[in-house]
Write an enzyme that holds these catalytic residues in place. Sequence first.
Site, PDB file in Angstrom:
ATOM      1  N   TYR A  90       3.890 -17.191  -9.572  1.00 47.01           N
ATOM      2  CA  TYR A  90       3.245 -16.987 -10.868  1.00 47.01           C
ATOM      3  C   TYR A  90       4.101 -17.242 -12.097  1.00 47.01           C
ATOM      4  O   TYR A  90       3.611 -17.088 -13.205  1.00 47.01           O
ATOM      5  CB  TYR A  90       2.640 -15.582 -10.952  1.00 47.01           C
ATOM      6  CG  TYR A  90       3.566 -14.438 -10.581  1.00 47.01           C
ATOM      7  CD1 TYR A  90       4.736 -14.208 -11.283  1.00 47.01           C
ATOM      8  CD2 TYR A  90       3.239 -13.586  -9.520  1.00 47.01           C
ATOM      9  CE1 TYR A  90       5.576 -13.164 -10.949  1.00 47.01           C
ATOM     10  CE2 TYR A  90       4.076 -12.537  -9.172  1.00 47.01           C
ATOM     11  CZ  TYR A  90       5.242 -12.334  -9.886  1.00 47.01           C
ATOM     12  OH  TYR A  90       6.060 -11.303  -9.552  1.00 47.01           O
TER      13      TYR A  90
ATOM     14  N   ASP B 135      -0.133  -6.595  -5.679  1.00 52.35           N
ATOM     15  CA  ASP B 135       0.615  -5.369  -5.446  1.00 52.35           C
ATOM     16  C   ASP B 135       1.576  -5.583  -4.281  1.00 52.35           C
ATOM     17  O   ASP B 135       1.326  -5.169  -3.155  1.00 52.35           O
ATOM     18  CB  ASP B 135      -0.348  -4.216  -5.158  1.00 52.35           C
ATOM     19  CG  ASP B 135       0.339  -2.875  -5.282  1.00 52.35           C
ATOM     20  OD1 ASP B 135       1.487  -2.838  -5.750  1.00 52.35           O
ATOM     21  OD2 ASP B 135      -0.281  -1.867  -4.916  1.00 52.35           O
TER      22      ASP B 135
ATOM     23  N   CYS C 252      -3.072  19.891  25.026  1.00 51.53           N
ATOM     24  CA  CYS C 252      -4.034  19.016  24.375  1.00 51.53           C
ATOM     25  C   CYS C 252      -5.163  19.875  23.799  1.00 51.53           C
ATOM     26  O   CYS C 252      -5.719  20.722  24.506  1.00 51.53           O
ATOM     27  CB  CYS C 252      -4.600  18.023  25.386  1.00 51.53           C
ATOM     28  SG  CYS C 252      -5.985  17.078  24.733  1.00 51.53           S
TER      29      CYS C 252
ATOM     30  N   CYS D 210      -8.383  19.101  26.168  1.00 55.93           N
ATOM     31  CA  CYS D 210      -8.503  19.319  27.608  1.00 55.93           C
ATOM     32  C   CYS D 210      -7.439  20.262  28.132  1.00 55.93           C
ATOM     33  O   CYS D 210      -7.358  20.497  29.335  1.00 55.93           O
ATOM     34  CB  CYS D 210      -8.448  17.994  28.365  1.00 55.93           C
ATOM     35  SG  CYS D 210      -6.818  17.258  28.395  1.00 55.93           S
TER      36      CYS D 210
ATOM     37  N   CYS E 213      -9.118  13.601  30.214  1.00 61.22           N
ATOM     38  CA  CYS E 213      -9.255  14.254  28.918  1.00 61.22           C
ATOM     39  C   CYS E 213     -10.542  13.771  28.243  1.00 61.22           C
ATOM     40  O   CYS E 213     -10.730  12.574  28.052  1.00 61.22           O
ATOM     41  CB  CYS E 213      -8.052  13.918  28.045  1.00 61.22           C
ATOM     42  SG  CYS E 213      -8.234  14.468  26.346  1.00 61.22           S
TER      43      CYS E 213
ATOM     44  N   GLU F  45      -4.521 -13.617 -14.413  1.00 59.97           N
ATOM     45  CA  GLU F  45      -4.159 -13.679 -12.987  1.00 59.97           C
ATOM     46  C   GLU F  45      -4.336 -12.314 -12.342  1.00 59.97           C
ATOM     47  O   GLU F  45      -4.105 -11.298 -12.982  1.00 59.97           O
ATOM     48  CB  GLU F  45      -2.677 -14.083 -12.854  1.00 59.97           C
ATOM     49  CG  GLU F  45      -2.323 -15.297 -13.689  1.00 59.97           C
ATOM     50  CD  GLU F  45      -0.846 -15.686 -13.589  1.00 59.97           C
ATOM     51  OE1 GLU F  45      -0.086 -14.957 -12.923  1.00 59.97           O
ATOM     52  OE2 GLU F  45      -0.494 -16.712 -14.173  1.00 59.97           O
TER      53      GLU F  45
ATOM     54  N   LYS G  85      -3.929  -2.634 -16.020  1.00 61.56           N
ATOM     55  CA  LYS G  85      -3.993  -2.001 -14.700  1.00 61.56           C
ATOM     56  C   LYS G  85      -5.395  -1.482 -14.376  1.00 61.56           C
ATOM     57  O   LYS G  85      -6.121  -1.031 -15.257  1.00 61.56           O
ATOM     58  CB  LYS G  85      -3.015  -0.829 -14.657  1.00 61.56           C
ATOM     59  CG  LYS G  85      -1.581  -1.204 -14.981  1.00 61.56           C
ATOM     60  CD  LYS G  85      -0.875  -1.823 -13.807  1.00 61.56           C
ATOM     61  CE  LYS G  85      -0.541  -0.817 -12.759  1.00 61.56           C
ATOM     62  NZ  LYS G  85       0.858  -0.481 -12.686  1.00 61.56           N
TER      63      LYS G  85
ATOM     64  N   CYS H  79      -1.270  13.239  25.177  1.00 61.11           N
ATOM     65  CA  CYS H  79      -1.896  14.106  26.156  1.00 61.11           C
ATOM     66  C   CYS H  79      -1.830  13.381  27.485  1.00 61.11           C
ATOM     67  O   CYS H  79      -2.176  12.209  27.584  1.00 61.11           O
ATOM     68  CB  CYS H  79      -3.360  14.338  25.771  1.00 61.11           C
ATOM     69  SG  CYS H  79      -4.387  14.821  27.161  1.00 61.11           S
TER      70      CYS H  79
ATOM     71  N   LYS I 214      -3.125  -9.174 -10.514  1.00 63.19           N
ATOM     72  CA  LYS I 214      -1.794  -8.592 -10.409  1.00 63.19           C
ATOM     73  C   LYS I 214      -1.595  -8.171  -8.965  1.00 63.19           C
ATOM     74  O   LYS I 214      -2.181  -7.200  -8.490  1.00 63.19           O
ATOM     75  CB  LYS I 214      -1.645  -7.399 -11.350  1.00 63.19           C
ATOM     76  CG  LYS I 214      -0.235  -6.832 -11.357  1.00 63.19           C
ATOM     77  CD  LYS I 214      -0.075  -5.797 -12.453  1.00 63.19           C
ATOM     78  CE  LYS I 214       1.354  -5.342 -12.627  1.00 63.19           C
ATOM     79  NZ  LYS I 214       1.999  -4.849 -11.430  1.00 63.19           N
TER      80      LYS I 214
HETATM   81  S1  IVH Z   1       4.420 -12.172 -14.380  1.00 62.56           S
HETATM   82  C1  IVH Z   1       7.615 -11.876 -17.484  1.00 62.56           C
HETATM   83  N1  IVH Z   1       2.266 -12.333 -12.852  1.00 62.56           N
HETATM   84  O1  IVH Z   1       4.042  -7.139 -11.709  1.00 62.56           O
HETATM   85  C2  IVH Z   1       6.513 -11.970 -16.498  1.00 62.56           C
HETATM   86  N2  IVH Z   1       3.782 -10.527 -12.495  1.00 62.56           N
HETATM   87  O2  IVH Z   1       4.579  -5.060 -13.663  1.00 62.56           O
HETATM   88  C3  IVH Z   1       6.893 -11.500 -15.176  1.00 62.56           C
HETATM   89  N3  IVH Z   1       3.155  -9.059 -10.633  1.00 62.56           N
HETATM   90  O3  IVH Z   1       7.543  -7.528 -11.748  1.00 62.56           O
HETATM   91  C4  IVH Z   1       5.821 -11.152 -14.252  1.00 62.56           C
HETATM   92  N4  IVH Z   1       1.326 -10.143 -10.057  1.00 62.56           N
HETATM   93  O4  IVH Z   1       6.267  -8.046  -9.556  1.00 62.56           O
HETATM   94  C5  IVH Z   1       3.393 -11.636 -13.147  1.00 62.56           C
HETATM   95  N5  IVH Z   1       0.364 -12.623 -11.543  1.00 62.56           N
HETATM   96  C6  IVH Z   1       1.481 -11.938 -11.835  1.00 62.56           C
HETATM   97  C7  IVH Z   1       1.866 -10.788 -11.114  1.00 62.56           C
HETATM   98  C8  IVH Z   1       3.026 -10.102 -11.486  1.00 62.56           C
HETATM   99  C9  IVH Z   1       2.129  -9.116  -9.788  1.00 62.56           C
HETATM  100  C10 IVH Z   1       4.203  -8.005 -10.624  1.00 62.56           C
HETATM  101  C11 IVH Z   1       5.619  -8.521 -10.702  1.00 62.56           C
HETATM  102  C12 IVH Z   1       6.198  -7.875 -11.931  1.00 62.56           C
HETATM  103  C13 IVH Z   1       5.321  -6.684 -12.100  1.00 62.56           C
HETATM  104  C14 IVH Z   1       5.334  -6.216 -13.528  1.00 62.56           C
END
Ligand code: IVH
Length: 669
Positions: A229, A121, A411, A414, A434, A117, A317, A429, A119
Amino acid sequence: MESKKAQQRIDELRQVIERHNRLYYAEDRPEISDAEYDALFRELQHLEKAFPDLVIPDSPTQRVGAKPLTKFSQVEHRVPMLSLENAFDEGEMRDFDERVKRFLGLSAGKEIEYVCEPKMDGLAVELIYEDGSFTVGSTRGDGFVGEDVTQNLRTVKSIPLRLAGSKQPDLLEVRGEVYLPLAAFQKLNANREEEGEPTFANPRNAAAGSLRQLDSRVTVRRPLSIFCYAPGAVKGDGFDSQSDFLATVKKWGLPINPLIKKCKGVKEVCDYYEEMAEKRESLPYEIDGVVVKVDSFELQKELGEKSRSPRWAIAWKFPPRQAVTVVEDIVPQVGRTGVITPTAHLKPVEVSGVMVSRATLHNWEEMERKDIRIGDTVVVERAGDVIPAVVKVMTEKRKGGEKPLPIPAQCPECASEVVKIPDEVAVRCLGLSCPAQIRESIIHFASRHAMDIDGLGDKYIEQLLRLGLVKNVSDLYYLTKDDFMKFERMGDKLAENLLSAIDNSMKRELDRFIFALGIRHVGEHTAKLLANAFGSMEQLEKAGEDELISIREVGPQVAQSIRNFFHNQDNLKVIERLFTAGVSPSVQEKKVGGKFTGKTFVFTGALTRFTRDDAKRMVENEGGHAAGSVSKKTDFVVAGAEAGSKLDKARDLGVKVLSEDEFLEMLEG
Ligand code: IVH
């Protein structure tokens, strides 16, 4: 209407609206236009107003809480919300795969089924559904106890207030990530800058700030979204795997990231990682890696967990989008509304593949809060193609010679008076003529989303100003070939091209023209609303405040700013001169009987005959709809070179595929 009939219609409307919410947010295959949706929604609002006794908290109209809270209460998580261990390279990912196999007593040659999946942010939340109704939503907190942000999560339109279907468990806890799409982040920061409020360093902070608002009327204006998720506690039929969980909750209307993929063995996981690392640049939201999970819940149970993280999952990551560099200078920049923004000139540094040499410091208050000085070593962060920002100063690197930049007394362009309006953080300004404001407003006028004068970029506009050939935007339409020939390095052909680009912009759509004028608080979206509502410049110019406010999404501040714009004699003169030169914005009434009425198009691959924006407009002008993803509802896929998965999907589904030329023929024919 009698109450019984009203109740019937209300029930019907709620169901229909919930269904369209689900199609739009969870399944990404809307069946009706925004306008049709709005009409249903308004009908429900009217009925509920007439029959207030029939309002229930689950109604799609009841997303915003009435009263701000004084503080958040606490929510204990029935099942702790764990975090994840990280992998930073392929080696660490392979180590994880081997550990999993060793723990399960599997031979090294066996392949584990993983679910991969993106991740997200953003920030983790838990949603609790009891008997299918969304009852409590909370933040992760310390993993055991979080904050009750139910009121705010109810404003997130992609979170269903009721689950769809029938066989839902008595209790369902779902975890997911709330995030702010990049476009919304950019817009939010631009607005805050204009309003003189502190800006957010990145979309994650903006999402967190929005979710932790005590007043849900603020949160509702931030278009937060969610991808789910993981399950928490479940009473009722459980799930037997991660893929089963995802597929099931998706049917209930919870949004699942469409990029999630099942991968067999670590090799496929590595391919997935590469694919996402590439996609990362073009996604409308930030991701910071991929999460790899053992699919089978039975195996997950066997693997169990260590103190704070499970043994069955890992976060792989991406390289950080942050880098360390030095602020070589801080330069005040004047924008088109006169706001002066301190900008850091950085020692060029690569941030995940892109060279960064400028960063916005937003405003003096923020710069002072972060204590950023010339000569400082700083951490910069880049999100998508948003202008990089300075996250923090590494004060431990200071040598003593670092210098802050005070608010300029005048400014820088100008020498007019500079003011800092009380309660605003913006420094402005006040110069009416300007040159920086004029330059920026012409650059804006000619830009791609405004009048789209092809080729007329910053450099040429600066020369036009320097030579005194233009003083405001209307002068562009009085330029001659001789004027351009006065430029350094200018050829016949280039001059002709520029002139014809200016010519071609004369009949741009009304909404672009309104946007191009640079009226304060009137962005692209508001310009579209105004063009649709008034249909001509004359009507817009005449519109009173009440008339303006009667347009949904136009508030008193925007209305006032439009009125102010048209009260200014100089502005009226410029518009007059534009019209005299032959500028006549076209009105793009959506043709009801257009060629593409009711048809959905998807454009994919590298387009060479027109841009994606052009394509969208052409389709919409003919009454059609341009969608982002291919489904059974798609009528045509227009594929340019190197079209990928969307083209494959179109072929799988038997959707008609057109080349760019075929599309143009269809449009003209
Ligand atoms: S699973 C035990 N799936 O990443 C499993 N987390 O670094 C719990 N996060 O606290 C998390 N995308 O906030 C999972 N597809 C994803 C995610 C995800 C983002 C975040 C989540 C978690 C943090 C851990």
